[in-house]
Design a protein around this motif. Structure first.
Motif, PDB file in Angstrom:
ATOM      1  N   VAL A  77       0.890  -1.169   0.000  1.00 37.53           N
ATOM      2  CA  VAL A  77       0.000   0.000   0.000  1.00 37.53           C
ATOM      3  C   VAL A  77       0.925   1.215   0.000  1.00 37.53           C
ATOM      4  N   ARG A  78       0.649   2.157  -0.947  1.00 42.96           N
ATOM      5  CA  ARG A  78       1.646   3.204  -1.152  1.00 42.96           C
ATOM      6  C   ARG A  78       1.078   4.603  -1.127  1.00 42.96           C
ATOM      7  N   LYS A  79       1.972   5.552  -1.009  1.00 38.79           N
ATOM      8  CA  LYS A  79       1.613   6.967  -1.007  1.00 38.79           C
ATOM      9  C   LYS A  79       1.340   7.441  -2.450  1.00 38.79           C
ATOM     10  N   ASP A  99      -4.784  12.458   4.380  1.00 39.69           N
ATOM     11  CA  ASP A  99      -3.768  11.799   3.566  1.00 39.69           C
ATOM     12  C   ASP A  99      -4.456  10.695   2.771  1.00 39.69           C
ATOM     13  N   THR A 100      -3.854  10.294   1.660  1.00 38.61           N
ATOM     14  CA  THR A 100      -4.474   9.260   0.835  1.00 38.61           C
ATOM     15  C   THR A 100      -3.471   8.152   0.558  1.00 38.61           C
ATOM     16  N   LEU A 101      -3.939   6.919   0.661  1.00 40.99           N
ATOM     17  CA  LEU A 101      -3.103   5.758   0.347  1.00 40.99           C
ATOM     18  C   LEU A 101      -3.706   5.016  -0.838  1.00 40.99           C
ATOM     19  N   TYR A 102      -2.864   4.259  -1.534  1.00 41.69           N
ATOM     20  CA  TYR A 102      -3.266   3.605  -2.781  1.00 41.69           C
ATOM     21  C   TYR A 102      -2.893   2.122  -2.780  1.00 41.69           C
ATOM     22  N   MET A 103      -3.677   1.378  -3.578  1.00 44.61           N
ATOM     23  CA  MET A 103      -3.406  -0.047  -3.774  1.00 44.61           C
ATOM     24  C   MET A 103      -3.752  -0.353  -5.239  1.00 44.61           C
TER      25      MET A 103
END
Ligand code: AMP
Length: 170
Positions: A77-79, A99-103
């Motif tokens: 899971v990344r920035k 903040d937002t995280l991505y997959m």
């Protein structure tokens, strides 16, 4: 083994008023590292976990080591701006702002048994974002595991419908 002996308090880092739990002495010591990963693995014994999910970047340390130890795969899971393929995201609250995280959108197949990990749970925002994205992709969340839990911040409140394990609690 008392892992607290391998965790160093750094005052006023990254900003004033925060006591940062520095786990680098724990990762450095081969016995403490082994004990940490073995204990995390004991939390998911017999749970048929397919994938470990971990967030950038300290979650990668515990996550990939645990995946190797338990013969499972690892999902990062990344920035923002770090994942090259199509993504899904989850936004969570910080002390000031969000903040937002991505997959990756194909990271998890429906009904995969996933275990979500991080080195530490503080307010729980990071964990919540990982839960939200795993749920969106139809995962079966077996639970969440942390090396350290800052219980006074009540981070587990929003994810308490899932089993939560932590090795050390402050
Ligand atoms: P949170 O989203 O508030 O639960 O914060 C969890 C993430 O922030 C983890 O990836 C930790 O590595 C990091 N973190 C937050 N607070 C601390 C702290 N006091 N000491 C060390 N790491 C922290």
């Amino acid at each position: 083994m008392d892992l607290k002996n391998y965790i160093r308090d750094i005052e006023d880092y990254p900003k004033e008023g925060i006591i940062f739990k520095d786990l680098t002495p724990l990762w450095k010591d081969k016995d403490a590292l082994k004990y940490t990963i073995e204990t995390m693995a004991s939390f998911i014994k017999d749970k048929n976990v397919d994938l470990i999910i971990g967030a950038e970047s300290r979650g990668f340390m515990v996550g990939t080591a645990l995946a190797l130890y338990t013969n499972t795969g690892f999902i990062p899971v990344r920035k923002p701006g770090k994942l090259p393929y199509k993504t899904i995201s989850a936004t969570y609250e910080l002390e000031y702002g969000t903040d937002t995280l991505y997959m990756h959108e194909d990271a998890i197949s429906k009904a995969d048994n996933v275990y979500i990990v991080d080195d530490l749970i503080a307010t729980g925002g990071t964990a919540c974002a990982m839960v939200e994205m795993s749920e969106t992709l139809g995962a079966n969340i077996v639970g969440l595991g942390f090396v350290v839990e800052l219980a006074f911040l009540n981070g587990r409140e929003d994810i308490k419908k899932y089993p939560i394990n932590s090795i050390i609690t402050y």
